[in-house]
Design a protein around this motif. Structure first.
Motif, mmCIF file in Angstrom:
data_model
loop_
_atom_site.group_PDB
_atom_site.id
_atom_site.type_symbol
_atom_site.label_atom_id
_atom_site.label_comp_id
_atom_site.label_asym_id
_atom_site.label_seq_id
_atom_site.Cartn_x
_atom_site.Cartn_y
_atom_site.Cartn_z
ATOM 1 N N ARG A 1 -1.415 -18.773 -3.716
ATOM 2 C CA ARG A 1 -2.017 -17.861 -2.915
ATOM 3 C C ARG A 1 -0.997 -17.049 -1.689
ATOM 4 O O ARG A 1 -0.088 -17.818 -1.447
ATOM 5 C CB ARG A 1 -3.031 -18.687 -2.141
ATOM 6 C CG ARG A 1 -4.104 -19.300 -3.066
ATOM 7 C CD ARG A 1 -5.482 -19.600 -2.035
ATOM 8 N NE ARG A 1 -5.201 -20.336 -1.034
ATOM 9 C CZ ARG A 1 -6.255 -20.418 -0.018
ATOM 10 N NH1 ARG A 1 -7.219 -19.737 -0.042
ATOM 11 N NH2 ARG A 1 -5.629 -21.196 0.962
ATOM 12 N N GLU A 2 -1.358 -15.970 -1.495
ATOM 13 C CA GLU A 2 -0.643 -15.235 -0.307
ATOM 14 C C GLU A 2 -1.355 -14.386 0.152
ATOM 15 O O GLU A 2 -2.829 -13.887 -0.305
ATOM 16 C CB GLU A 2 0.354 -14.515 -0.878
ATOM 17 C CG GLU A 2 0.279 -13.572 -2.104
ATOM 18 C CD GLU A 2 1.428 -12.891 -2.630
ATOM 19 O OE1 GLU A 2 1.604 -11.785 -2.596
ATOM 20 O OE2 GLU A 2 2.066 -13.772 -3.483
ATOM 21 N N ALA B 1 -18.796 0.486 -4.499
ATOM 22 C CA ALA B 1 -18.206 0.186 -3.157
ATOM 23 C C ALA B 1 -17.468 -1.169 -3.333
ATOM 24 O O ALA B 1 -18.522 -2.229 -3.316
ATOM 25 C CB ALA B 1 -19.323 0.438 -1.755
ATOM 26 N N VAL B 2 -16.352 -1.304 -3.100
ATOM 27 C CA VAL B 2 -15.621 -2.495 -2.824
ATOM 28 C C VAL B 2 -15.368 -2.827 -1.364
ATOM 29 O O VAL B 2 -14.778 -2.224 -0.770
ATOM 30 C CB VAL B 2 -14.207 -2.565 -3.552
ATOM 31 C CG1 VAL B 2 -13.513 -3.957 -3.372
ATOM 32 C CG2 VAL B 2 -14.501 -2.079 -4.988
ATOM 33 N N GLY B 3 -15.864 -4.124 -0.822
ATOM 34 C CA GLY B 3 -15.783 -4.331 0.346
ATOM 35 C C GLY B 3 -15.581 -5.853 0.734
ATOM 36 O O GLY B 3 -15.203 -6.561 -0.107
ATOM 37 N N ALA B 4 -15.454 -6.122 1.760
ATOM 38 C CA ALA B 4 -15.285 -7.657 2.247
ATOM 39 C C ALA B 4 -15.919 -7.698 3.700
ATOM 40 O O ALA B 4 -15.881 -6.844 4.565
ATOM 41 C CB ALA B 4 -13.772 -7.676 2.462
ATOM 42 N N VAL B 5 -16.287 -8.840 3.787
ATOM 43 C CA VAL B 5 -16.798 -9.476 5.130
ATOM 44 C C VAL B 5 -15.894 -10.580 5.582
ATOM 45 O O VAL B 5 -15.459 -11.906 4.829
ATOM 46 C CB VAL B 5 -18.283 -9.988 5.120
ATOM 47 C CG1 VAL B 5 -18.661 -10.540 6.397
ATOM 48 C CG2 VAL B 5 -18.913 -8.902 4.710
ATOM 49 N N VAL B 6 -15.388 -10.751 6.613
ATOM 50 C CA VAL B 6 -14.408 -11.719 7.156
ATOM 51 C C VAL B 6 -15.195 -12.779 8.101
ATOM 52 O O VAL B 6 -15.758 -12.194 8.834
ATOM 53 C CB VAL B 6 -13.227 -11.100 8.041
ATOM 54 C CG1 VAL B 6 -12.209 -12.329 8.150
ATOM 55 C CG2 VAL B 6 -12.275 -10.310 7.183
ATOM 56 N N THR B 7 -14.875 -14.063 7.494
ATOM 57 C CA THR B 7 -15.769 -15.183 8.479
ATOM 58 C C THR B 7 -14.616 -16.400 8.760
ATOM 59 O O THR B 7 -13.671 -16.074 8.251
ATOM 60 C CB THR B 7 -16.740 -15.687 8.014
ATOM 61 O OG1 THR B 7 -16.385 -16.464 6.630
ATOM 62 C CG2 THR B 7 -17.742 -14.470 7.551
ATOM 63 N N GLU C 1 -7.553 -8.124 4.463
ATOM 64 C CA GLU C 1 -6.722 -8.670 4.352
ATOM 65 C C GLU C 1 -7.324 -10.391 4.065
ATOM 66 O O GLU C 1 -8.056 -10.790 4.592
ATOM 67 C CB GLU C 1 -5.669 -9.216 5.433
ATOM 68 C CG GLU C 1 -4.308 -10.337 5.049
ATOM 69 C CD GLU C 1 -3.558 -10.456 6.141
ATOM 70 O OE1 GLU C 1 -3.697 -11.246 6.998
ATOM 71 O OE2 GLU C 1 -2.149 -9.707 6.296
ATOM 72 N N LEU C 2 -6.776 -10.815 2.790
ATOM 73 C CA LEU C 2 -7.373 -12.358 2.504
ATOM 74 C C LEU C 2 -6.251 -13.034 1.781
ATOM 75 O O LEU C 2 -5.070 -12.591 1.477
ATOM 76 C CB LEU C 2 -8.705 -12.128 1.539
ATOM 77 C CG LEU C 2 -8.147 -11.406 0.175
ATOM 78 C CD1 LEU C 2 -9.307 -12.052 -0.780
ATOM 79 C CD2 LEU C 2 -8.512 -9.611 0.260
ATOM 80 N N LEU C 3 -6.557 -14.425 1.735
ATOM 81 C CA LEU C 3 -5.684 -15.357 1.166
ATOM 82 C C LEU C 3 -6.129 -15.615 -0.162
ATOM 83 O O LEU C 3 -7.168 -16.303 -0.296
ATOM 84 C CB LEU C 3 -5.675 -16.633 2.095
ATOM 85 C CG LEU C 3 -4.581 -17.543 1.670
ATOM 86 C CD1 LEU C 3 -3.122 -16.925 2.217
ATOM 87 C CD2 LEU C 3 -4.704 -18.658 2.771
ATOM 88 N N LEU D 1 -6.739 -6.099 0.054
ATOM 89 C CA LEU D 1 -7.878 -5.947 -0.734
ATOM 90 C C LEU D 1 -7.895 -4.419 -1.538
ATOM 91 O O LEU D 1 -8.050 -4.134 -2.606
ATOM 92 C CB LEU D 1 -9.375 -6.269 -0.123
ATOM 93 C CG LEU D 1 -10.714 -5.787 -1.207
ATOM 94 C CD1 LEU D 1 -10.555 -6.866 -2.129
ATOM 95 C CD2 LEU D 1 -11.715 -5.849 -0.531
ATOM 96 N N LEU D 2 -7.465 -3.412 -0.769
ATOM 97 C CA LEU D 2 -7.294 -2.066 -1.043
ATOM 98 C C LEU D 2 -6.098 -1.774 -2.129
ATOM 99 O O LEU D 2 -6.388 -1.158 -3.268
ATOM 100 C CB LEU D 2 -7.075 -1.190 0.123
ATOM 101 C CG LEU D 2 -6.865 0.279 -0.188
ATOM 102 C CD1 LEU D 2 -7.925 0.968 -1.128
ATOM 103 C CD2 LEU D 2 -6.391 1.120 1.001
#
Length: 419
Positions: A265-266, A329-335, A297-299, A270-271
């Motif tokens: 993992r790093e 649509a590619v998206g992300a929700v950060v929690t 940005e994700l891990l 996402l884009l």
């Protein structure tokens, strides 16, 4: 020697193994243990405290009786200790099949010479114990209350101690089942690892001869000595089409099996990974393709994230509605838990009744108009989500289509074993 418990014969030589099955390994080995599960240890401590308080006595213990010793795994008023089975008061009565109540142990012939009564170890006078009998009829030991003074608890109080003894057994039975489940999960992990290794090795080994067959079939199709319209050309076309379908299946199986490997993992964009996944499919992000992506940005393991996005984008392309312009649509929700990546399209969607089956390996829905596939795409995505501490979720897209999301956790605990 053998012990008969309610018509059941239990060899004393098997007692240590049976106790170990309940997670009381330290008791079997002679140490002063607590149960393996911390919650169980706390529950047992609370139960012995309640037993002592209900009867107004200073001491209460849970004794486990092994082949040659007594081990206290929970205690109130005293520190848990170990003694030989010969010195144990409970060892003399725990197999009687009933509750034992002794108002004055110094006058009871069973205990008058016992070191817990004579003062050599303690000076017990009042003593009562309830056998800890499991559902299978195996008696692990006893719940014991005692005092250095003469006591006379009521029948109702002793009845409450018997209720608490049953609660003790339930705690130990729960621990037993938990350990059995842990063993089963460990075995499943091992089997899954072996199966994944086997599938990967077989898929890899079969690709080489299959690629060779396809190469010769293509050469034969281009052979000028075979006249146009000859039946052999049709046969070669069948061979090529079937071989390419088999090759796609092998590649999907190989991809599916690789997910169980170690994560690297790093922090990734996402884009950027979505652009790579789309490029692999021969499309670019933007108005022309109908595919858009909001960056985050994700891990994650970049290879596995790319694999997940490529499979989901391929599904959106394959299962689009011909009367609509494609929109993905590619998206992300950060929690605080991590980043939930979603791919939402306006295609044919997946009915709620089909969603559980859709993520199972090698399962295809076989709907009218669906294109070819191996049934491993969503199953692979699900494994990737599990590996990253999340779950794959399928919902409807407002206006029609499917929205598939997966959580990529910031922190990974010990992964669960899932098919």
């Amino acid at each position: 020697m053998d012990t008969v418990v309610h018509g059941r014969t239990v060899a004393e030589t098997d007692r240590t193994a049976a106790i170990r099955n309940y997670g009381l390994d330290s008791a079997a080995a002679g140490g002063p243990p607590s149960p393996a599960d911390g919650d169980a240890a706390g529950a047992l401590t609370n139960l012995v405290r309640l037993a002592a308080r209900l009867c107004g006595v200073p001491f209460s213990v849970v004794n486990i009786i092994t082949e040659d010793r007594q081990v206290q795994i929970a205690a109130s008023g005293v520190d848990p200790a170990v003694c030989s089975r010969d010195d144990s008061m409970c060892a003399k009565v725990f197999l009687a099949g009933r509750t034992t109540v002794v108002p004055d142990a110094s006058r009871d012939p069973r205990f008058v010479d016992n070191p817990f009564v004579t003062g050599e170890i303690a000076s017990v006078r009042f003593y009562a114990s309830v056998p800890l009998e499991t559902a299978s009829g195996f008696v692990l030991g006893s719940l014991c209350i005692f005092s250095g003074d003469l006591e006379s608890p009521t029948a109702e109080q002793i009845g409450m101690v018997e209720v608490l003894a049953r609660q003790v057994v339930e705690v130990l039975e729960l621990q037993h089942r938990t350990l059995q489940l842990s063993d089963a999960l460990a075995e499943l992990q091992r089997s899954n690892a072996m199966l994944g290794e086997f599938a990967g090795r077989v898929s890899h080994d079969l690709r080489i001869p299959l690629t060779t067959i396809l190469g010769y079939a293509e050469l034969a199709e281009d052979d000028p000595d075979i006249p146009t319209g000859h039946p052999a050309l049709e046969y070669l076309e069948f061979i090529g089409r079937g071989g390419r379908r088999m090759l796609r299946t092998l590649e999907d199986v190989l991809e599916y099996s690789r997910v169980d490997g170690g994560l690297c993992r790093e922090r990734v964009s996402l884009l950027a990974v979505t652009e790579e996944a789309a490029h692999d499919l021969g499309v670019e992000l933007g108005f022309a393709s109908g595919i858009s992506c909001a960056d985050a940005e994700l891990l994650a393991d970049p290879v596995q994230l790319r694999m997940l996005l490529q499979n989901l984008l391929a599904n959106s392309l394959n299962y689009r509605r011909p009367e609509r312009d494609l929109k993905v649509a590619v998206g992300a929700v950060v929690t605080r838990q991590g980043v939930t990546v979603s791919v939402a399209d306006n295609g044919v969607g997946i009915l709620p009744a089909d969603r559980k089956r859709a993520v199972e390996p090698l399962v295809r829905l076989h709907r009218a108009g669906d294109g070819p596939g191996t049934g491993l795409g969503l199953a692979t995505c699900r494994r990737i989500a599990h590996a990253h501490g999340g779950e794959l979720d399928i919902q409807d897209t407002p206006g029609g289509g499917a929205t598939i999301s997966a959580l990529f956790s910031w922190e990974l605990s010990e992964p669960a074993v899932r098919p």
